[in-house]
Design a protein around this motif. Structure first.
Motif, PDB file in Angstrom:
ATOM      1  N   ASP A 103      -9.179  18.925  31.573  1.00  0.00           N
ATOM      2  CA  ASP A 103      -7.565  18.050  31.141  1.00  0.00           C
ATOM      3  C   ASP A 103      -7.489  16.786  30.589  1.00  0.00           C
ATOM      4  N   THR A 105      -9.208  15.673  28.435  1.00  0.00           N
ATOM      5  CA  THR A 105      -9.117  16.228  26.383  1.00  0.00           C
ATOM      6  C   THR A 105      -8.241  17.003  26.684  1.00  0.00           C
ATOM      7  N   MET A 106      -7.706  17.141  27.134  1.00  0.00           N
ATOM      8  CA  MET A 106      -6.383  17.963  26.550  1.00  0.00           C
ATOM      9  C   MET A 106      -4.984  17.125  26.583  1.00  0.00           C
ATOM     10  N   ARG A 107      -5.308  15.786  27.415  1.00  0.00           N
ATOM     11  CA  ARG A 107      -4.213  14.488  27.232  1.00  0.00           C
ATOM     12  C   ARG A 107      -4.409  13.626  26.007  1.00  0.00           C
ATOM     13  N   GLU A 110      -2.832  15.790  22.628  1.00  0.00           N
ATOM     14  CA  GLU A 110      -2.427  15.465  23.080  1.00  0.00           C
ATOM     15  C   GLU A 110      -1.346  14.375  22.203  1.00  0.00           C
ATOM     16  N   VAL A 138     -12.401  16.950  20.011  1.00  0.00           N
ATOM     17  CA  VAL A 138     -12.162  17.754  20.386  1.00  0.00           C
ATOM     18  C   VAL A 138     -11.993  19.075  18.537  1.00  0.00           C
ATOM     19  N   LEU A 141      -7.112  22.210  17.859  1.00  0.00           N
ATOM     20  CA  LEU A 141      -5.392  21.222  18.066  1.00  0.00           C
ATOM     21  C   LEU A 141      -5.349  22.259  17.290  1.00  0.00           C
ATOM     22  N   VAL A 197      -9.526  26.366  25.168  1.00  0.00           N
ATOM     23  CA  VAL A 197      -8.925  26.267  26.105  1.00  0.00           C
ATOM     24  C   VAL A 197      -7.293  25.791  25.550  1.00  0.00           C
ATOM     25  N   GLN A 198      -6.771  26.922  26.740  1.00  0.00           N
ATOM     26  CA  GLN A 198      -5.122  26.371  26.556  1.00  0.00           C
ATOM     27  C   GLN A 198      -4.484  26.274  27.702  1.00  0.00           C
ATOM     28  N   PRO A 201       1.867  21.991  27.680  1.00  0.00           N
ATOM     29  CA  PRO A 201       1.150  20.137  27.505  1.00  0.00           C
ATOM     30  C   PRO A 201       2.861  19.479  28.774  1.00  0.00           C
ATOM     31  N   GLN A 210      -3.785  24.310  22.724  1.00  0.00           N
ATOM     32  CA  GLN A 210      -5.160  24.937  22.969  1.00  0.00           C
ATOM     33  C   GLN A 210      -5.926  24.536  21.682  1.00  0.00           C
ATOM     34  N   ILE A 211      -6.987  23.680  22.636  1.00  0.00           N
ATOM     35  CA  ILE A 211      -8.389  22.957  21.943  1.00  0.00           C
ATOM     36  C   ILE A 211      -9.334  23.667  21.739  1.00  0.00           C
TER      37      ILE A 211
END
Length: 536
Positions: A103, A105-107, A110, A138, A141, A197-198, A201, A210-211
């Protein structure tokens, strides 16, 4: 004499022994010194090995004893259960750690993707793309924003087909299992594994992001977290195990050890009242065991005292056995002379009964006339006619066989004609006499009795045993003595009685493989049931 005060520097000169010169000591060679030290070292190592073996075996025996003891088993179970609980807590904690890392890494991805929104025509250079991917850590992206889709990717990256969903509720057990299994899959994966990962946002606008990330950094984080969790878990397990073990040892193990020592001491000397268990004030199962043990010890001591009295009584009877047998022999000879000189029909009728009584008395005297002294011999099984043996027992018990009779209690036999059973006739006779005599005495001692006493013997046969029911119409047995009815010296309610009748009756039935029990009692009378095995 020597005057050392006037002498100068002392010069011992060459040593002499027996007038001969002693040669000077030769210097020790290096090889000899090495051999000497090697010998000393070998001895020291041998001693060390012997001591290590001795104390090692002692320690091994102590460890084995502790492992198989209640304390060792409780300690092992405590650690085991706590480790299981900790493992149950570690598994979801590790899954949450992986989800938190993804999470974060996802932020970052974004935030990095917002640079595309500020670029001209929503495009960025290859260099800028690499910088954005590197800042988010990543490899790929992709953003889905309605009609517009953006992608930043490394041309050498192959996007995995398997996609991990993030930030979505888990609605079924399958999703829960995948969630818990995901960190272990990462830990056991290869170094070049990629994770796709999906997730929707949360920092920027859009429908989906997606990353693709390398699994190795996450793997290192999970390893570090797992080691920390295990270290903390082991510390907690050890502390909790020690506390739980101390509590269990204090509340369970120590009282049980104390009870074990009390039992061992009691076994060595059960008659010593100082070795009795002292019940504590506990109201749980341990306290109940302590109270039951104290009660059992008191019962055993009472039983031993009773046996001691029986043994003493047996010794006393054995001393008078010889004289008693002589007296009975004289009485038997007198009855023989009486039968030879007397023509009185009453005497002639009573003499057979007197002779049988004297013969049985002589037999009992020969076998030591006491319950507490001698054991009954094995029964000599014969086919016995119940009518003959029961009427003889009724006569010896003082019962009337016919209506016009001076006896106050009448005997009635209820059995089929020719009823027979397999038993020792002498022992069966004594068994019935004891039961009938007890019943007659109870009836005769009943105050204000109006009806005539009656004792009925009913005989039945089942598929595997013979039932004899001895019933009377007496006052019944008091409730306070029913529990100890068959114990010697405790069940007699008759003045002058010994309390051995029922105990002897039960013993005689048991050596036949049967038993005697109280079937019923009350104001209307008492019934004893005799069970004898059906033979042949």
């Amino acid at each position: 004499m020597f005057d050392q005060g006037k002498s100068g520097k002392f010069d011992p000169g060459p040593s002499r022994r027996g007038g001969k010169k002693v040669p000077p000591a030769q210097p020790v060679s290096r090889q000899e010194r090495m051999g000497f030290y090697a010998d000393r070292l070998a001895r020291a190592l041998n001693l060390l090995a012997t001591l290590s073996l001795r104390y090692g075996l002692t320690g091994l025996d102590a460890a084995r004893s502790f492992a198989f003891s209640l304390s060792g088993q409780l300690l092992a179970m405590t650690f085991g259960f706590i480790l299981i609980v900790e493992a149950v807590l570690v598994i979801p904690s590790l899954a949450a750690e992986q989800e938190r890392w993804l999470d974060d890494t996802m932020r970052r991805a974004e935030i990095a993707s917002q640079a595309i929104d500020t670029s001209v025509e929503n495009t960025v250079s290859k260099q800028m793309s690499s910088q954005l991917l590197s800042s988010a850590n990543v490899l790929y992206l992709a953003i889905e924003d309605g009609t517009r889709n953006y992608r930043l990717f490394d041309p050498n990256t192959v996007v995995p087909n398997q996609v991990m969903q993030l930030r979505r509720p888990r609605d079924n057990p399958i999703d829960d299992l995948r969630y818990l299994w995901a960190p272990w899959k990462t830990l056991m994966g290869s170094e070049d594994r990629l994770i796709h990962v999906q997730a929707p946002p949360t920092v920027r606008s859009g429908q989906m992001i997606q990353i693709v990330v390398k699994a190795e950094p996450l793997k290192q984080v999970l390893k570090s977290s797992l080691l920390n969790m295990l270290r903390v878990s082991l510390g907690i397990s050890f502390a909790a195990g020690v506390l739980v073990f101390a509590a269990l040892s204090g509340f369970i193990v120590r009282p049980i050890r104390r009870l074990t020592k009390v039992i061992q001491k009691f076994r060595s000397n059960p008659e010593d009242p100082e070795l009795a268990a002292t019940p504590s004030a506990r109201r749980d199962e341990i306290g109940q065991i302590e109270r039951e043990l104290a009660s059992m010890q008191e019962q055993v001591r009472n039983s031993l005292r009773s046996r001691a009295r029986l043994a003493a009584l047996g010794q006393a009877v054995s001393k008078i056995n010889h004289d008693l047998r002589n007296m009975l022999t004289s009485a038997r000879m007198a009855s023989d002379r009486l039968s030879a000189v007397s023509d009185d029909p009453t005497v002639a009728k009573a003499l057979p009964r007197l002779e049988r009584a004297l013969d049985r008395a002589l037999s009992l005297a020969t076998n030591v006339l006491t319950y507490g002294k001698s054991d009954e011999h094995a029964p000599l099984i014969q086919i016995v006619n119940l009518k003959d043996v029961s009427e003889a027992a009724a006569e010896d018990a003082g019962l009337a066989l016919t209506q016009p009779s001076p006896e106050t209690v009448r005997f009635i036999l209820k059995a089929s004609k020719g009823f027979h059973l397999e038993a020792d006739p002498e022992q069966l006779h004594r068994l019935l006499v004891n039961l009938m005599r007890n019943a007659r005495q109870a009836i005769e001692l009943q105050p204000n009795r109006k009806s005539r006493g009656r004792i009925t013997l009913t005989a039945l046969k089942t598929a595997d045993e013979v039932l004899l029911l001895v019933a009377d119409n007496g006052p019944g047995i008091p409730e306070k003595i029913r529990e100890k009815l068959f114990q010697p010296f405790t069940s007699s309610a008759t003045p002058g009685g010994s309390g051995l009748g029922l105990a002897i009756a039960r013993e005689l039935a048991q050596i036949h493989g049967g038993d005697v029990r109280l079937a019923a009692t009350g104001a209307g009378g008492t019934t004893f049931e005799i069970r004898m095995p059906l033979r042949g």
